[in-house]
Design a protein around this motif. Structure first.
Motif, mmCIF file in Angstrom:
data_model
loop_
_atom_site.group_PDB
_atom_site.id
_atom_site.type_symbol
_atom_site.label_atom_id
_atom_site.label_comp_id
_atom_site.label_asym_id
_atom_site.label_seq_id
_atom_site.Cartn_x
_atom_site.Cartn_y
_atom_site.Cartn_z
ATOM 1 N N ASP A 97 0.823 -1.208 0.000
ATOM 2 C CA ASP A 97 0.000 0.000 0.000
ATOM 3 C C ASP A 97 0.857 1.259 0.000
ATOM 4 O O ASP A 97 1.928 1.293 0.633
ATOM 5 C CB ASP A 97 -0.888 0.035 1.256
ATOM 6 N N ASP A 98 0.371 2.263 -0.678
ATOM 7 C CA ASP A 98 0.801 3.668 -0.607
ATOM 8 C C ASP A 98 1.772 4.109 -1.705
ATOM 9 O O ASP A 98 1.639 5.198 -2.231
ATOM 10 C CB ASP A 98 1.372 4.042 0.773
ATOM 11 N N HIS A 215 -5.666 3.556 -4.900
ATOM 12 C CA HIS A 215 -5.612 3.767 -3.444
ATOM 13 C C HIS A 215 -5.953 5.235 -3.186
ATOM 14 O O HIS A 215 -5.437 5.838 -2.267
ATOM 15 C CB HIS A 215 -4.218 3.409 -2.940
ATOM 16 N N HIS A 219 -5.385 9.952 -0.360
ATOM 17 C CA HIS A 219 -5.375 9.046 0.796
ATOM 18 C C HIS A 219 -6.241 9.515 1.982
ATOM 19 O O HIS A 219 -5.831 9.426 3.137
ATOM 20 C CB HIS A 219 -3.926 8.815 1.266
ATOM 21 N N VAL A 256 -6.292 3.045 4.913
ATOM 22 C CA VAL A 256 -6.286 2.532 6.286
ATOM 23 C C VAL A 256 -6.950 1.138 6.341
ATOM 24 O O VAL A 256 -6.366 0.184 6.828
ATOM 25 C CB VAL A 256 -6.869 3.506 7.326
#
Ligand SMILES: [Zn+2]
Length: 321
Positions: A97-98, A215, A219, A256
């Motif tokens: 992720d990210d 994603h 965010h 998250v």
């Protein structure tokens, strides 16, 4: 609470050798999805150390373990195969992720070498503008002030502040960062974050079998924003990724990803843009014994801790449901 008892159980099982036995028998069936964030040396990091999943050596060990004991699958398999397909398999999907740069510098060469096609969920503003993530900014601010605390004590404090921020909504959260910068005397983080990949890196990874998933753009926690912004976060993030990587982007991961970051309305909205979507809690996904294959809430388990913990996680993921 649940996690403490789980860890204790893991320790006992390892000592008794049950772990090895259960692994040989094959204790679960379905799709297990693992979540990584950062890979590398957390101790040398002046940002949030809480997002490190493993160092380089441990990551290699984990990937070798997965390759040797399970069926490693791709996001295309997950999208194309029906729910009942997973009932009789022990399939593992590796995700990140990210969009951290160590995904490219450290994890990607290992994945390429071992032939593991991972899926990387990327927030496009991090790549486009190299903006700092709020958890990294909080950690950076708190590391600017001299302290006589141990590294662990400081990490615990950073974790507390990050959690406090997580509970805030809208402008309250921004005000909090301003206030924190003033209180600590260091102000906000200025300039670009050195932590993100760039589009060339993503394109090289795509050319070597890696895939990308949405994603969002910035965010946010999606259950806390209004509908027009939600639509932008879901659709613009997807379009940007597809344009830059030249790959189809059909999977999404909720920022998250805790249960309180999801709602029925959010899942309906997500279904308009994506084929499948992943949360970040729970264990194995399968369609037997009363549990459901929910393509808009495929569960994932976040990886952290030593190899012993990893072996237990992938051997008994059903304990996490
Ligand atoms: Zn994220």
């Amino acid at each position: 609470m649940k996690w403490l008892s789980y860890r204790k159980l893991a320790k006992q099982a390892e000592r008794l050798g049950i772990n090895r036995l259960v692994r040989m028998i094959g204790s679960w069936r379905g799709l297990l999805v693992l979540t990584y964030h950062r890979v590398g040396n957390a101790d040398a990091c002046s940002f949030d150390r809480g997002v490190f999943s493993a160092d380089e050596q441990l990551f290699r060990q984990q990937m070798e373990f997965v390759r040797d004991h399970f069926e490693v699958v791709t996001i295309v398999d997950v999208i194309e195969k029906p729910a009942h397909y997973w009932q009789h398999r022990q399939a593992v999907l590796i995700t990140f992720d990210d969009g951290y740069v160590d995904n490219y510098e450290i994890a990607f060469p290992i994945l390429k070498q071992l032939g593991i096609p991972a899926l990387f969920f990327v927030a496009t503003d991090f790549i486009d503008h190299q903006t700092i993530a709020w958890w990294d900014e909080i950690a950076w601010m708190m590391r600017q002030i001299p302290t006589d605390e141990t590294a662990d004590e400081r990490d615990d404090k950073i974790c507390e502040v990050v959690e406090r921020y997580y509970g805030m909504i809208g402008s309250q959260a921004d005000d909090y960062l301003e206030q924190l910068g003033r209180d600590l005397g260091c102000g906000r983080f200025k300039g670009k974050s050195p932590l993100w990949m760039n589009w060339d890196m993503l394109r090289e990874m795509a050319a070597n079998g890696m895939r990308f998933g949405g994603h969002t753009v910035t965010h946010p926690i999606l259950t806390r924003i209004d509908e027009s912004r939600l639509d932008h976060e879901l659709s613009a993030g997807k379009r940007r990724l597809e344009a830059e990587t030249g790959t189809a982007v059909e999977a999404f991961s909720y920022p998250v990803g805790n249960p309180d970051c999801l709602s029925v309305q959010l899942m309906e909205q997500t279904a308009r843009q994506y084929q499948v979507a992943f949360s970040c809690y729970g264990g194995v996904n399968h369609a037997s014994r009363g549990s459901r294959w929910n393509r808009l809430n495929l569960q994932r388990w976040p990886i952290y801790g030593p190899m012993r913990q990893f072996r237990i996680t992938v051997t008994w993921p059903q304990l996490q449901n």
